[in-house]
Write a protein that holds these residues in place. Structure first.
Motif, mmCIF file in Angstrom:
data_model
loop_
_atom_site.group_PDB
_atom_site.id
_atom_site.type_symbol
_atom_site.label_atom_id
_atom_site.label_comp_id
_atom_site.label_asym_id
_atom_site.label_seq_id
_atom_site.Cartn_x
_atom_site.Cartn_y
_atom_site.Cartn_z
ATOM 1 N N HIS A 57 0.884 -1.284 0.085
ATOM 2 C CA HIS A 57 -0.095 0.016 -0.079
ATOM 3 C C HIS A 57 0.727 1.221 0.002
ATOM 4 C CE1 HIS A 57 0.535 -0.459 4.418
ATOM 5 N NE2 HIS A 57 0.475 0.833 4.480
ATOM 6 N N SER A 61 1.167 4.167 -3.125
ATOM 7 C CA SER A 61 0.782 5.485 -2.674
ATOM 8 C C SER A 61 1.956 6.242 -3.269
ATOM 9 C CB SER A 61 0.648 5.538 -1.161
ATOM 10 O OG SER A 61 0.595 6.907 -0.647
ATOM 11 N N LEU A 64 1.736 6.529 -7.145
ATOM 12 C CA LEU A 64 0.523 7.466 -7.337
ATOM 13 C C LEU A 64 0.894 8.901 -7.222
ATOM 14 C CD1 LEU A 64 -2.515 5.279 -6.233
ATOM 15 C CD2 LEU A 64 -1.705 5.644 -8.748
ATOM 16 N N LYS A 69 -1.756 8.941 -12.573
ATOM 17 C CA LYS A 69 -2.837 8.450 -13.946
ATOM 18 C C LYS A 69 -2.192 7.082 -13.961
ATOM 19 C CE LYS A 69 -1.450 12.376 -16.091
ATOM 20 N NZ LYS A 69 -1.018 12.902 -17.264
ATOM 21 N N ILE A 71 -2.968 3.653 -14.455
ATOM 22 C CA ILE A 71 -4.217 2.944 -14.547
ATOM 23 C C ILE A 71 -4.288 1.599 -14.078
ATOM 24 C CG2 ILE A 71 -5.044 4.354 -16.657
ATOM 25 C CD1 ILE A 71 -4.080 1.895 -18.615
ATOM 26 N N TYR A 72 -3.094 0.963 -14.146
ATOM 27 C CA TYR A 72 -3.136 -0.447 -13.690
ATOM 28 C C TYR A 72 -3.487 -0.694 -12.242
ATOM 29 C CZ TYR A 72 1.721 0.771 -14.415
ATOM 30 O OH TYR A 72 3.024 1.025 -14.371
ATOM 31 N N PHE A 73 -3.464 0.384 -11.373
ATOM 32 C CA PHE A 73 -3.747 0.199 -9.852
ATOM 33 C C PHE A 73 -5.235 0.400 -9.794
ATOM 34 C CE2 PHE A 73 0.827 2.020 -9.113
ATOM 35 C CZ PHE A 73 1.165 0.604 -8.977
ATOM 36 N N LYS A 74 -5.788 0.641 -10.968
ATOM 37 C CA LYS A 74 -7.363 0.598 -10.937
ATOM 38 C C LYS A 74 -8.002 -0.666 -10.990
ATOM 39 C CE LYS A 74 -7.334 5.413 -12.005
ATOM 40 N NZ LYS A 74 -7.448 6.698 -12.806
ATOM 41 N N ASN A 75 -7.167 -1.665 -11.601
ATOM 42 C CA ASN A 75 -7.642 -2.916 -12.012
ATOM 43 C C ASN A 75 -6.907 -3.762 -11.126
ATOM 44 O OD1 ASN A 75 -7.454 -5.371 -13.417
ATOM 45 N ND2 ASN A 75 -8.934 -4.579 -14.907
ATOM 46 N N LYS A 76 -7.294 -4.724 -10.252
ATOM 47 C CA LYS A 76 -6.524 -5.684 -9.706
ATOM 48 C C LYS A 76 -5.830 -6.489 -10.425
ATOM 49 C CE LYS A 76 -5.836 -8.061 -5.602
ATOM 50 N NZ LYS A 76 -4.562 -7.912 -5.568
ATOM 51 N N GLU A 79 -2.861 -4.587 -11.607
ATOM 52 C CA GLU A 79 -2.060 -4.511 -10.636
ATOM 53 C C GLU A 79 -1.200 -5.616 -10.281
ATOM 54 O OE1 GLU A 79 -2.624 -4.183 -5.848
ATOM 55 O OE2 GLU A 79 -3.782 -2.524 -7.077
#
Length: 113
Positions: A57, A61, A64, A69, A71-76, A79
């Motif tokens: 985490h 953080s 980010l 931006k 994007i691959y942290f918005k999709n498990k 990620e």
């Protein structure tokens, strides 16, 4: 390579590019004309914080904060695919040890932060 060429690199590939240029030179390749990188010169210390060792985490953080931006942290699933690679890339940069080499004879531009 026998034709003149230039290398322009950005972000994490810059140290790799620097080392690659020395490899080209050591192999007698005279075609390298210009190198333009946005990083600090390799003999200057890079990141002060070793974020590659942070818990997941905290690592995410910090990533980010650098680029909100990502994007691959918005999709498990994405990620899970990209996170190990990012850690490896950051480890490479954060633990890089400068080893003085012969000077590169051509135009070399560092516009580091």
């Amino acid at each position: 390579m026998t034709e003149p060429f230039a290398i322009f690199e950005h972000s994490m590939g810059e140290l790799l590019t620097y080392e690659l240029c020395h490899k080209f030179q050591n192999e007698g390749n005279p075609a390298l004309v210009h190198i333009c990188l946005r990083r600090k010169a390799p003999q200057l210390k890079g990141r002060k914080r070793l974020i590659h060792i942070f818990p997941k985490h905290e690592f995410i953080s910090d990533i980010l904060k650098l680029d909100g931006k990502v994007i691959y942290f918005k999709n498990k699933d994405l990620e899970d695919i990209f996170l190990p690679n990012l850690r490896t890339e950051f480890k490479s940069i954060e633990t890089y040890e400068f080893n003085p080499k012969n000077n590169l004879p051509n135009s070399f531009l560092w516009s580091g932060r």
